[in-house]
Design a protein around this motif. Sequence first.
Motif, short mmCIF file in Angstrom:
data_model
loop_
_atom_site.label_atom_id
_atom_site.label_comp_id
_atom_site.label_asym_id
_atom_site.label_seq_id
_atom_site.Cartn_x
_atom_site.Cartn_y
_atom_site.Cartn_z
N GLU A 119 56.09 35.48 47.64
CA GLU A 119 55.54 35.32 46.29
C GLU A 119 54.35 34.37 46.29
O GLU A 119 54.07 33.68 47.26
CB GLU A 119 56.62 34.81 45.33
CG GLU A 119 57.21 33.47 45.68
CD GLU A 119 58.23 33.01 44.65
OE1 GLU A 119 57.99 33.24 43.46
OE2 GLU A 119 59.25 32.43 45.05
N LEU A 155 66.47 29.77 39.44
CA LEU A 155 66.72 31.12 39.95
C LEU A 155 67.99 31.74 39.39
O LEU A 155 68.15 32.96 39.39
CB LEU A 155 66.79 31.10 41.48
CG LEU A 155 65.53 30.63 42.21
CD1 LEU A 155 65.80 30.59 43.71
CD2 LEU A 155 64.35 31.54 41.91
N GLN A 211 52.34 32.13 30.31
CA GLN A 211 51.81 30.99 31.05
C GLN A 211 50.38 30.68 30.58
O GLN A 211 49.49 31.51 30.70
CB GLN A 211 51.79 31.31 32.55
CG GLN A 211 51.28 30.19 33.43
CD GLN A 211 52.26 29.05 33.53
OE1 GLN A 211 53.43 29.26 33.81
NE2 GLN A 211 51.79 27.86 33.27
N THR A 259 62.57 38.61 32.53
CA THR A 259 62.40 37.20 32.17
C THR A 259 61.16 36.63 32.82
O THR A 259 60.37 35.92 32.19
CB THR A 259 63.64 36.39 32.59
OG1 THR A 259 64.79 36.91 31.93
CG2 THR A 259 63.47 34.92 32.24
N LEU A 260 60.98 36.94 34.10
CA LEU A 260 59.82 36.41 34.82
C LEU A 260 58.52 36.99 34.29
O LEU A 260 57.51 36.28 34.16
CB LEU A 260 59.95 36.68 36.31
CG LEU A 260 58.87 36.06 37.19
CD1 LEU A 260 58.82 34.54 37.01
CD2 LEU A 260 59.08 36.42 38.65
N ARG A 261 58.52 38.29 33.96
CA ARG A 261 57.30 38.88 33.39
C ARG A 261 56.91 38.18 32.08
O ARG A 261 55.74 37.88 31.85
CB ARG A 261 57.53 40.37 33.11
CG ARG A 261 57.51 41.25 34.34
CD ARG A 261 57.41 42.72 33.94
NE ARG A 261 57.55 43.59 35.10
CZ ARG A 261 58.68 44.18 35.47
NH1 ARG A 261 59.79 44.00 34.75
NH2 ARG A 261 58.71 44.95 36.53
N ALA A 270 63.60 40.34 36.45
CA ALA A 270 62.19 40.69 36.38
C ALA A 270 61.64 40.57 34.97
O ALA A 270 60.51 40.09 34.75
CB ALA A 270 61.98 42.11 36.91
N PRO A 328 60.52 25.88 35.77
CA PRO A 328 59.43 26.51 35.01
C PRO A 328 58.58 25.48 34.26
O PRO A 328 57.34 25.61 34.24
CB PRO A 328 60.18 27.44 34.05
CG PRO A 328 61.43 27.80 34.78
CD PRO A 328 61.82 26.54 35.51
N ARG A 381 57.73 35.17 31.15
CA ARG A 381 57.31 33.80 31.45
C ARG A 381 55.88 33.76 31.96
O ARG A 381 55.07 32.94 31.54
CB ARG A 381 58.26 33.19 32.48
CG ARG A 381 58.00 31.74 32.82
CD ARG A 381 58.96 31.28 33.91
NE ARG A 381 60.35 31.37 33.47
CZ ARG A 381 61.38 31.33 34.30
NH1 ARG A 381 61.18 31.24 35.61
NH2 ARG A 381 62.61 31.39 33.83
N ASN A 382 55.54 34.69 32.86
CA ASN A 382 54.18 34.72 33.41
C ASN A 382 53.17 35.11 32.33
O ASN A 382 52.04 34.59 32.31
CB ASN A 382 54.11 35.71 34.57
CG ASN A 382 54.81 35.18 35.81
OD1 ASN A 382 55.01 33.98 35.95
ND2 ASN A 382 55.17 36.08 36.71
N LEU A 406 67.90 34.70 36.80
CA LEU A 406 66.53 35.17 36.66
C LEU A 406 66.46 36.67 36.94
O LEU A 406 67.05 37.16 37.90
CB LEU A 406 65.62 34.42 37.63
CG LEU A 406 64.12 34.73 37.53
CD1 LEU A 406 63.56 34.30 36.18
CD2 LEU A 406 63.36 34.04 38.67
#
Length: 284
Positions: free
Chosen positions: A149, A78, A93, A85-87, A83, A38, A89-90, A81
């Motif tokens: 992705e 990964l 960003q 957490t990724l949301r 969803a 990341p 993070r994005n 990880l």
Amino acid sequence: MVGAADSAPASPEVLTKTADEIALITLNRPDRLNAFTPGMRELYLAALDRADRDPGVRAIVVTGAGRAFCAGADYTALDGLDAETLRARNAAQPVPFDTAMRLRKPLIAALNGPVAGIGLAHALMADVRFAAPEASFTSAFPRFGLTAEGGTAWLLSRLVGTARALDVLCSSRTVGAAEAERIGLVQWIVPAGELLDRARAYAAALAENSAYSLARMREQVHAAWEQDWPTAYERSVDLVYESLDRREFAELAARRAARRAAPAAPAEGAPAAGAAPVPPRPSA
């Protein structure tokens, strides 16, 4: 190259060097085949954004250190990880993931080795791709239970067609450099020792052109993927009007006129003005 200088403080994971109006961005985790973490992703996107905003940069080249371009996401990124957490993070960003598609300057990828997963998405976002014979390409996504992705499906299908895109994505097989060139995934294969020089030379040639023209044509090509013919045509007409009203067009036209008006320099060995003409050589 002359005048080389760091355009930003060096990061161990992403290096940026600017010389002769070309920004060279290098993914620099060679011991991990330049796999993204990341933090590394943020550094790479920031480097692209910084180069795009730098008035001293006319074109951008991206490559990888060591024997790979990018092996995808680092396995450690990964682990655990989900969803949510990724949301988060994005959302946090600072630079959009698809920054490469929003650039005003040409982006050239010099693919020196394996390109996989999210690394494939980043490579596909470049305007053109040079590849070493050692380069290879794989989607990798279905091996992890993931989907295409980073906009990979959209990008790949427009480069190689629907059936080939589905083959590359769904089979997750490895595509070698020769096949990648044949199907249009890359534009040129060059020896590894010449890869970076060739990509830089291409970038330098682009940098000789109008920055305005390059930015507008990049926008036109990307927009045309989703436009019908009348819309694309009318946009092209509007942009011609815009171009003709710009000072740059008038200045370039004046330079061309001045060159045409200037007396041509005599060729080497040709008689100077006023000298007696040289009789023609008799035919054999």
